[in-house]
Motif scaffolding. Structure first.
Motif, PDB file in Angstrom:
ATOM      1  N   VAL A  49       0.844  -1.207   0.000  1.00 15.95           N
ATOM      2  CA  VAL A  49       0.000   0.000   0.000  1.00 15.95           C
ATOM      3  C   VAL A  49       0.874   1.249   0.000  1.00 15.95           C
ATOM      4  CG1 VAL A  49      -1.657   1.358   1.341  1.00 15.95           C
ATOM      5  CG2 VAL A  49      -1.958  -1.133   1.122  1.00 15.95           C
ATOM      6  N   ASN A  50       1.874   1.271   0.873  1.00 15.66           N
ATOM      7  CA  ASN A  50       2.708   2.472   0.977  1.00 15.66           C
ATOM      8  C   ASN A  50       3.490   2.733  -0.318  1.00 15.66           C
ATOM      9  OD1 ASN A  50       1.867   3.023   3.582  1.00 15.66           O
ATOM     10  ND2 ASN A  50       3.509   1.829   4.517  1.00 15.66           N
ATOM     11  N   ARG A  51       3.933   1.653  -0.967  1.00 15.25           N
ATOM     12  CA  ARG A  51       4.698   1.842  -2.209  1.00 15.25           C
ATOM     13  C   ARG A  51       3.818   2.276  -3.365  1.00 15.25           C
ATOM     14  NH1 ARG A  51       7.293  -2.577  -0.155  1.00 15.25           N
ATOM     15  NH2 ARG A  51       6.082  -4.063  -1.411  1.00 15.25           N
ATOM     16  N   ARG A  52       2.494   2.150  -3.161  1.00 14.59           N
ATOM     17  CA  ARG A  52       1.549   2.501  -4.233  1.00 14.59           C
ATOM     18  C   ARG A  52       1.230   4.005  -4.246  1.00 14.59           C
ATOM     19  NH1 ARG A  52      -4.112  -0.378  -4.037  1.00 14.59           N
ATOM     20  NH2 ARG A  52      -5.150   1.256  -5.233  1.00 14.59           N
ATOM     21  N   MET A  53       1.552   4.694  -3.160  1.00 16.85           N
ATOM     22  CA  MET A  53       1.089   6.069  -3.031  1.00 16.85           C
ATOM     23  C   MET A  53       1.680   7.042  -4.060  1.00 16.85           C
ATOM     24  SD  MET A  53      -1.207   5.605  -0.957  1.00 16.85           S
ATOM     25  CE  MET A  53      -1.847   7.232  -0.538  1.00 16.85           C
ATOM     26  N   PRO A  54       2.950   6.928  -4.430  1.00 14.09           N
ATOM     27  CA  PRO A  54       3.460   7.834  -5.470  1.00 14.09           C
ATOM     28  C   PRO A  54       2.655   7.719  -6.778  1.00 14.09           C
ATOM     29  CG  PRO A  54       5.291   6.788  -4.347  1.00 14.09           C
ATOM     30  CD  PRO A  54       4.034   6.112  -3.848  1.00 14.09           C
ATOM     31  N   GLU A  55       2.259   6.489  -7.108  1.00 16.91           N
ATOM     32  CA  GLU A  55       1.455   6.268  -8.324  1.00 16.91           C
ATOM     33  C   GLU A  55       0.099   6.973  -8.186  1.00 16.91           C
ATOM     34  OE1 GLU A  55       2.626   4.455 -11.134  1.00 16.91           O
ATOM     35  OE2 GLU A  55       0.822   5.426 -11.986  1.00 16.91           O
ATOM     36  N   PHE A  56      -0.443   6.935  -6.962  1.00 15.80           N
ATOM     37  CA  PHE A  56      -1.737   7.596  -6.715  1.00 15.80           C
ATOM     38  C   PHE A  56      -1.587   9.110  -6.886  1.00 15.80           C
ATOM     39  CE2 PHE A  56      -5.893   8.284  -5.370  1.00 15.80           C
ATOM     40  CZ  PHE A  56      -5.973   9.058  -4.226  1.00 15.80           C
ATOM     41  N   VAL A  57      -0.472   9.653  -6.443  1.00 16.54           N
ATOM     42  CA  VAL A  57      -0.241  11.105  -6.602  1.00 16.54           C
ATOM     43  C   VAL A  57      -0.140  11.435  -8.088  1.00 16.54           C
ATOM     44  CG1 VAL A  57       1.386  12.997  -6.164  1.00 16.54           C
ATOM     45  CG2 VAL A  57       0.894  11.334  -4.362  1.00 16.54           C
ATOM     46  N   ARG A  58       0.548  10.556  -8.848  1.00 17.59           N
ATOM     47  CA  ARG A  58       0.661  10.756 -10.313  1.00 17.59           C
ATOM     48  C   ARG A  58      -0.742  10.826 -10.920  1.00 17.59           C
ATOM     49  NH1 ARG A  58       3.136   5.966 -13.953  1.00 17.59           N
ATOM     50  NH2 ARG A  58       4.138   7.226 -15.548  1.00 17.59           N
ATOM     51  N   GLY A  85     -11.447  25.285  -3.949  1.00 14.46           N
ATOM     52  CA  GLY A  85     -11.411  25.656  -5.371  1.00 14.46           C
ATOM     53  C   GLY A  85     -10.000  25.729  -5.909  1.00 14.46           C
ATOM     54  N   LYS A  86      -9.030  26.028  -5.040  1.00 16.09           N
ATOM     55  CA  LYS A  86      -7.635  26.166  -5.539  1.00 16.09           C
ATOM     56  C   LYS A  86      -6.791  24.961  -5.093  1.00 16.09           C
ATOM     57  CE  LYS A  86      -5.708  30.287  -5.937  1.00 16.09           C
ATOM     58  NZ  LYS A  86      -4.969  31.544  -5.645  1.00 16.09           N
ATOM     59  N   VAL A  87      -7.146  24.420  -3.921  1.00 15.39           N
ATOM     60  CA  VAL A  87      -6.338  23.322  -3.363  1.00 15.39           C
ATOM     61  C   VAL A  87      -7.105  22.009  -3.464  1.00 15.39           C
ATOM     62  CG1 VAL A  87      -5.218  22.394  -1.293  1.00 15.39           C
ATOM     63  CG2 VAL A  87      -5.155  24.871  -1.756  1.00 15.39           C
ATOM     64  N   VAL A  88      -6.452  21.043  -4.120  1.00 17.05           N
ATOM     65  CA  VAL A  88      -6.997  19.675  -4.147  1.00 17.05           C
ATOM     66  C   VAL A  88      -6.195  18.856  -3.142  1.00 17.05           C
ATOM     67  CG1 VAL A  88      -7.244  17.586  -5.569  1.00 17.05           C
ATOM     68  CG2 VAL A  88      -7.623  19.876  -6.572  1.00 17.05           C
ATOM     69  N   ARG A  97      -5.299  14.052 -13.165  1.00 19.32           N
ATOM     70  CA  ARG A  97      -6.699  14.522 -13.081  1.00 19.32           C
ATOM     71  C   ARG A  97      -6.733  16.043 -12.960  1.00 19.32           C
ATOM     72  NH1 ARG A  97      -9.461  11.327  -8.264  1.00 19.32           N
ATOM     73  NH2 ARG A  97      -8.372   9.354  -8.574  1.00 19.32           N
ATOM     74  N   ALA A  98      -5.867  16.575 -12.131  1.00 20.44           N
ATOM     75  CA  ALA A  98      -5.859  18.043 -11.910  1.00 20.44           C
ATOM     76  C   ALA A  98      -5.510  18.759 -13.202  1.00 20.44           C
ATOM     77  CB  ALA A  98      -4.867  18.398 -10.808  1.00 20.44           C
ATOM     78  N   LEU A  99      -4.512  18.224 -13.931  1.00 19.36           N
ATOM     79  CA  LEU A  99      -4.121  18.868 -15.200  1.00 19.36           C
ATOM     80  C   LEU A  99      -5.238  18.717 -16.221  1.00 19.36           C
ATOM     81  CD1 LEU A  99      -0.385  17.732 -15.439  1.00 19.36           C
ATOM     82  CD2 LEU A  99      -1.260  20.003 -14.823  1.00 19.36           C
ATOM     83  N   ASN A 100      -5.862  17.555 -16.200  1.00 21.07           N
ATOM     84  CA  ASN A 100      -6.948  17.284 -17.147  1.00 21.07           C
ATOM     85  C   ASN A 100      -8.086  18.297 -16.958  1.00 21.07           C
ATOM     86  OD1 ASN A 100      -8.012  15.761 -19.257  1.00 21.07           O
ATOM     87  ND2 ASN A 100      -9.321  14.605 -17.833  1.00 21.07           N
ATOM     88  N   GLU A 101      -8.393  18.587 -15.704  1.00 24.47           N
ATOM     89  CA  GLU A 101      -9.469  19.573 -15.420  1.00 24.47           C
ATOM     90  C   GLU A 101      -9.100  20.958 -15.947  1.00 24.47           C
ATOM     91  OE1 GLU A 101     -10.892  17.269 -11.399  1.00 24.47           O
ATOM     92  OE2 GLU A 101     -10.168  19.347 -11.228  1.00 24.47           O
ATOM     93  N   ILE A 118      -3.192  23.917  -6.644  1.00 26.91           N
ATOM     94  CA  ILE A 118      -2.289  23.179  -5.738  1.00 26.91           C
ATOM     95  C   ILE A 118      -2.856  21.791  -5.474  1.00 26.91           C
ATOM     96  CG2 ILE A 118      -1.306  23.102  -3.399  1.00 26.91           C
ATOM     97  CD1 ILE A 118      -1.536  26.166  -3.300  1.00 26.91           C
ATOM     98  N   LEU A 119      -1.999  20.769  -5.619  1.00 29.97           N
ATOM     99  CA  LEU A 119      -2.349  19.422  -5.143  1.00 29.97           C
ATOM    100  C   LEU A 119      -1.577  19.235  -3.837  1.00 29.97           C
ATOM    101  CD1 LEU A 119      -3.452  16.538  -5.212  1.00 29.97           C
ATOM    102  CD2 LEU A 119      -1.567  15.933  -6.750  1.00 29.97           C
ATOM    103  N   ASP A 120      -2.296  19.173  -2.733  1.00 27.41           N
ATOM    104  CA  ASP A 120      -1.664  19.125  -1.415  1.00 27.41           C
ATOM    105  C   ASP A 120      -1.709  17.694  -0.869  1.00 27.41           C
ATOM    106  OD1 ASP A 120      -2.244  21.029   1.695  1.00 27.41           O
ATOM    107  OD2 ASP A 120      -0.814  19.438   1.141  1.00 27.41           O
TER     108      ASP A 120
END
Ligand code: SAJ
Length: 449
Positions: A314-323, A444-447, A328-332, A429-431
């Motif tokens: 699970v922990n090693r999967r998190m960087p992929e989740f951030v990607r 609206g500005k921070v995801v 998604r953020a760029l797509n929006e 911002i993706l926080d």
């Protein structure tokens, strides 16, 4: 026969008492092998109470810096180190020639994993061999490196006894795991309780005499193996609980709920719970690594430590989740990653440190580079870093930069960043750390992760 045994015991008693006397009157000469984030603070503590300490450090630059009184570990006070070196209380050597003259030798070398997540004890074994070549009667050897239960007794003890000397009569051997939380200002080497276990009662007695000189609260256990297991359990506890909240973050993302709101509310429970928070992954040289030492050893008992394996997954999967969240953020914003400029805020594996070993921010950066993102980073503690074979410099954090980049990803929640100012000037911002918690008008500005 009874006569022989008591003579033998008398001899051992004499060896233990001699060593304890040197420890009590601080004439014992102490060696610390590995002057890193564990070894150097320990060496300084021992020198401060009057021991003569010899650091054995294979890195020539580090050895030179110590002998010049120059500090390189944030948890050590520059002035203290300088005074101790100037006063001849602390010095560093690159080799092991000093070992024969030492009374206590503390080993604080890395215990990494190899690429198959199996323990890599090369440093411990090499150091033990060097000590065995110079071992003499009356010495105490203590392993502080985090390792699987059995290392001290099954790996180190046979190597040391190749010298012809016997543990528990000629020399003493123990395990006392380090408990350093890098950057923690409240808990230091001195006031953090410390576990110690010997390969026998005489070793425990000698080790207890040694550690009580600088540790306020000592926790003796019945064996070196028990001490080793205590430590890997501590880090497994953290890895599993961090994985639990990371998994919750993944589920909340599917459910359209805020994992931060849910956890904040859950942690209002005044008992029976302990705060952990999701993040971009788990870095450092302990939590991602130590639990796999236990997982590996458990197989010898035909036992599968499922929690450890799952937590690592699970922990090693998190960087992929951030990607995925970046895409998604760029797509929006109607942007393809390959046409976007992204600023990573923080490269260190955790806040207010310069250490980026195993840092999740680095893993996130590697994935974004694979997606063709134009990547920038800012980290007040790390002015340059190599990622995927490319060199990056930390860019100055200015209002203009924030206006220019398409997305800011907060990967490390350094305290020194002005988050209200950041939210005011950044476009999106993706926080991943909820570092902007409490900042007005962030909606609206921070995801959030
Ligand atoms: N992390 C999370 N969520 C959390 C806590 C941590 O994502 O709730 C991440 C951090 O950002 C970091 C990683 O996990 O990337 C490890 O953080 P950490 O503070 O647990 O790890 P270390 O390696 O800096 O320090 C730990 C010690 N930390 C604490 O006890 C708070 C302790 O586990 C060990 O004494 C030490 O490693 C060691 O040397 O074993």
């Amino acid at each position: 026969m009874a006569e022989g045994i008591s003579f033998h015991k008398l001899m051992v008693r004499q060896v233990v008492e001699e060593l304890k006397e040197k420890i009590h009157n601080r004439t014992a000469r102490v060696g610390v092998v590995g002057l890193g984030y564990v070894g150097l603070p320990f060496a300084v503590e021992k020198a401060k109470v009057g021991f003569h300490v010899t650091g054995i450090e294979q890195n020539p630059r580090r050895a030179r810096m110590i002998n010049a009184g120059e500090n390189y570990i944030a948890d050590v006070k520059d002035e203290e180190l300088r005074e101790l070196v100037a006063g001849g209380r602390l010095r560093a050597e690159e080799g092991f020639d000093a070992v024969g003259a030492l009374d206590v030798i503390v080993i604080c070398v890395p215990t990494p994993l190899d690429k198959n997540l199996a323990p890599d004890l090369r440093y411990v074994v090499n150091v033990t061999r060097e000590i065995a070549r110079r071992l003499r009667r009356g010495q105490l050897i203590s392993l502080e490196s985090t390792t699987y239960p059995g290392t001290t007794e099954e790996v180190m003890l046979p190597i040391l006894e190749e010298s012809g000397l016997k543990a528990e009569q000629d020399f003493f051997l123990c395990h006392s795991p380090e408990r350093v939380d890098p950057g923690n200002k409240r808990y230091t080497t001195r006031n953090t309780s410390k576990v110690v276990g010997g390969v026998g009662p005489a070793s425990l007695e000698a080790a207890t005499a040694f550690y009580t000189q600088t540790i306020e609260h000592l926790v003796p256990v019945s064996s070196a193996r028990a001490a080793e297991l205590v430590k890997v359990f501590e880090n497994t506890f953290r890895a599993v609980n961090i994985a639990l909240v990371n998994e919750l973050a993944l589920l909340c993302d599917k459910m359209g709920l805020s994992v931060w709101e849910v956890l904040d509310a859950a942690f209002t429970k005044p008992f029976g719970i302990m705060p952990f928070y999701p993040g971009p992954g788990v870095g450092g040289h302990c939590i991602p690594i130590d639990p796999h030492y236990l997982e590996w050893k458990a197989r010898e008992y035909n036992f599968t430590t499922r929690f450890i394996g799952l937590a690592g997954e699970v922990n090693r999967r998190m960087p992929e989740f951030v990607r995925e969240k970046v895409r998604r953020a760029l797509n929006e914003m109607g942007l393809a990653p390959s046409r976007a400029q992204v600023l990573l805020l923080g490269m260190a594996y955790k806040k207010d440190l310069a250490d980026h070993r195993g840092s999740p921010a680095v893993h996130v950066a590697e994935l974004l580079l694979e997606d063709g993102v134009e990547l920038l980073y800012h980290d007040p503690y790390i002015d340059h870093i190599e990622i995927s074979g490319r060199s990056f410099q930390s860019v100055a954090l200015t209002a203009e930069l924030l206006r220019d980049v398409d997305l800011v990803v907060i990967t490390t929640d350094h305290s020194g960043i002005d988050y209200p100012w950041l939210v005011e000037h950044a476009g999106k911002i993706l926080d991943t750390r909820n570092a902007t918690r409490g900042v007005a008008h962030r909606e609206g500005k921070v995801v959030l992760l």
